[in-house]
Motif scaffolding. Structure first.
Motif, PDB file in Angstrom:
ATOM      1  N   VAL A 126       0.567  -1.205  -0.125  1.00  0.00           N
ATOM      2  CA  VAL A 126       0.130  -0.001  -0.203  1.00  0.00           C
ATOM      3  C   VAL A 126       1.099   1.158  -0.009  1.00  0.00           C
ATOM      4  O   VAL A 126       1.656   1.292   0.790  1.00  0.00           O
ATOM      5  CB  VAL A 126      -0.942  -0.008   1.233  1.00  0.00           C
ATOM      6  N   ASP A 127       0.901   2.201  -1.022  1.00  0.00           N
ATOM      7  CA  ASP A 127       1.517   3.253  -1.190  1.00  0.00           C
ATOM      8  C   ASP A 127       1.285   4.308   0.017  1.00  0.00           C
ATOM      9  O   ASP A 127       0.197   4.452   0.179  1.00  0.00           O
ATOM     10  CB  ASP A 127       1.194   4.179  -2.531  1.00  0.00           C
ATOM     11  N   GLU A 128       2.354   4.573   0.637  1.00  0.00           N
ATOM     12  CA  GLU A 128       2.302   5.414   1.942  1.00  0.00           C
ATOM     13  C   GLU A 128       1.524   6.820   1.492  1.00  0.00           C
ATOM     14  O   GLU A 128       0.931   7.471   2.433  1.00  0.00           O
ATOM     15  CB  GLU A 128       3.538   5.443   2.667  1.00  0.00           C
ATOM     16  N   ALA A 129       1.720   7.249   0.258  1.00  0.00           N
ATOM     17  CA  ALA A 129       0.859   8.499   0.160  1.00  0.00           C
ATOM     18  C   ALA A 129      -0.697   8.477   0.273  1.00  0.00           C
ATOM     19  O   ALA A 129      -1.097   9.513   0.408  1.00  0.00           O
ATOM     20  CB  ALA A 129       1.354   8.720  -1.700  1.00  0.00           C
ATOM     21  N   LEU A 130      -1.066   7.110   0.344  1.00  0.00           N
ATOM     22  CA  LEU A 130      -2.565   6.956   0.696  1.00  0.00           C
ATOM     23  C   LEU A 130      -2.708   7.598   2.195  1.00  0.00           C
ATOM     24  O   LEU A 130      -4.021   8.075   2.222  1.00  0.00           O
ATOM     25  CB  LEU A 130      -2.996   5.568   0.473  1.00  0.00           C
ATOM     26  N   THR A 131      -1.636   7.426   3.135  1.00  0.00           N
ATOM     27  CA  THR A 131      -1.844   8.135   4.473  1.00  0.00           C
ATOM     28  C   THR A 131      -2.345   9.487   4.499  1.00  0.00           C
ATOM     29  O   THR A 131      -2.911   9.991   5.687  1.00  0.00           O
ATOM     30  CB  THR A 131      -0.846   7.620   5.214  1.00  0.00           C
ATOM     31  N   ASP A 132      -2.191  10.170   3.277  1.00  0.00           N
ATOM     32  CA  ASP A 132      -2.362  11.608   3.179  1.00  0.00           C
ATOM     33  C   ASP A 132      -3.882  11.916   3.162  1.00  0.00           C
ATOM     34  O   ASP A 132      -4.294  13.146   3.385  1.00  0.00           O
ATOM     35  CB  ASP A 132      -1.629  12.324   1.994  1.00  0.00           C
ATOM     36  N   TYR A 133      -4.779  11.050   3.094  1.00  0.00           N
ATOM     37  CA  TYR A 133      -6.032  11.199   3.156  1.00  0.00           C
ATOM     38  C   TYR A 133      -6.719  10.496   4.321  1.00  0.00           C
ATOM     39  O   TYR A 133      -6.354   9.222   4.556  1.00  0.00           O
ATOM     40  CB  TYR A 133      -6.692  10.529   1.725  1.00  0.00           C
ATOM     41  N   ALA A 134      -7.784  11.006   4.703  1.00  0.00           N
ATOM     42  CA  ALA A 134      -8.685  10.546   5.886  1.00  0.00           C
ATOM     43  C   ALA A 134      -9.524   9.420   5.185  1.00  0.00           C
ATOM     44  O   ALA A 134      -9.859   8.448   5.982  1.00  0.00           O
ATOM     45  CB  ALA A 134      -9.493  11.592   6.437  1.00  0.00           C
ATOM     46  N   GLN A 135      -9.860   9.526   4.122  1.00  0.00           N
ATOM     47  CA  GLN A 135     -10.593   8.320   3.253  1.00  0.00           C
ATOM     48  C   GLN A 135     -10.047   8.119   1.855  1.00  0.00           C
ATOM     49  O   GLN A 135      -9.741   9.114   1.063  1.00  0.00           O
ATOM     50  CB  GLN A 135     -11.998   8.886   3.031  1.00  0.00           C
ATOM     51  N   VAL A 136      -9.855   6.809   1.480  1.00  0.00           N
ATOM     52  CA  VAL A 136      -9.445   6.541   0.191  1.00  0.00           C
ATOM     53  C   VAL A 136     -10.578   5.652  -0.512  1.00  0.00           C
ATOM     54  O   VAL A 136     -11.321   4.986   0.362  1.00  0.00           O
ATOM     55  CB  VAL A 136      -8.131   5.871   0.192  1.00  0.00           C
ATOM     56  N   TRP A 137     -10.568   5.520  -1.601  1.00  0.00           N
ATOM     57  CA  TRP A 137     -11.495   4.824  -2.400  1.00  0.00           C
ATOM     58  C   TRP A 137     -10.872   3.662  -3.056  1.00  0.00           C
ATOM     59  O   TRP A 137      -9.694   3.938  -3.873  1.00  0.00           O
ATOM     60  CB  TRP A 137     -12.344   5.628  -3.463  1.00  0.00           C
ATOM     61  N   ALA A 138     -11.232   2.309  -3.116  1.00  0.00           N
ATOM     62  CA  ALA A 138     -10.583   1.314  -3.667  1.00  0.00           C
ATOM     63  C   ALA A 138     -11.654   0.537  -4.547  1.00  0.00           C
ATOM     64  O   ALA A 138     -13.073   0.384  -4.355  1.00  0.00           O
ATOM     65  CB  ALA A 138      -9.918   0.238  -2.807  1.00  0.00           C
TER      66      ALA A 138
END
Length: 167
Positions: A126-138
């Motif tokens: 999981v790319d650590e850049a996704l931690t920049d967001y409170a909510q992600v979509w997959a």
């Protein structure tokens, strides 16, 4: 964030494959529901528009292949996967994007709808850049099916690692 034009899976008819994903998510403690966007989700920009956000929190599910097998990368839609960083993590040769046929063979899913951790769990990053967001979509295993989650939650059904693999 603009308003999303999606209906939760309650009261809608989800394909059996998406219902299976919903059950896997629930059993992993992920609260996000599988949703059906009104618009196309084939490309990250389309999925972002349908989800009411920019491309950054879109967790693109990309499969890469090398001599030691496939790896699933959940990458931020704002970044490209750094295949050198990915190869360093696995200690293997250079990785290349899987073909649609390889994705189906290795995951049992179509190339643009790969749900993390289901039905076959691949080694996952999981790319650590996704931690920049409170909510992600997959993706939820079928075209035009997505679910909301967090970067940390993506690690649960996949047994994945949080690493800097985007550039």
């Amino acid at each position: 964030m603009k308003r999303s034009h999606m209906a939760p899976h309650e009261g809608t008819s989800l394909p059996v494959r998406s219902m299976k994903v919903a059950r896997v998510l629930a059993s992993a403690g992920i609260a996000g529901e599988v949703r059906v966007p009104a618009e196309s989700t084939r490309r990250a920009a389309e999925a972002a528009s349908a989800s009411g956000c920019d491309v950054g929190p879109m967790a693109n599910s990309l499969v890469f292949i090398s001599d030691d097998g496939p790896v699933l990368v959940q990458n931020s839609g704002r970044r490209k996967v750094d295949t050198t960083a990915l190869a360093t993590w696995r200690g293997s040769g250079k990785r290349r994007r899987a073909t649609p046929e390889q994705v189906r063979q290795d995951t049992g899913q179509v190339i643009v709808g790969v749900a993390p951790g289901h039905p076959r769990a691949l080694p996952t990053v999981v790319d650590e850049a996704l931690t920049d967001y409170a909510q992600v979509w997959a993706a939820a295993r079928v075209l035009r099916r997505v679910f909301s989650t967090t970067a940390g939650e993506l690690l649960q059904p996949t047994g994945g690692l949080l690493l800097p693999v985007g550039r």
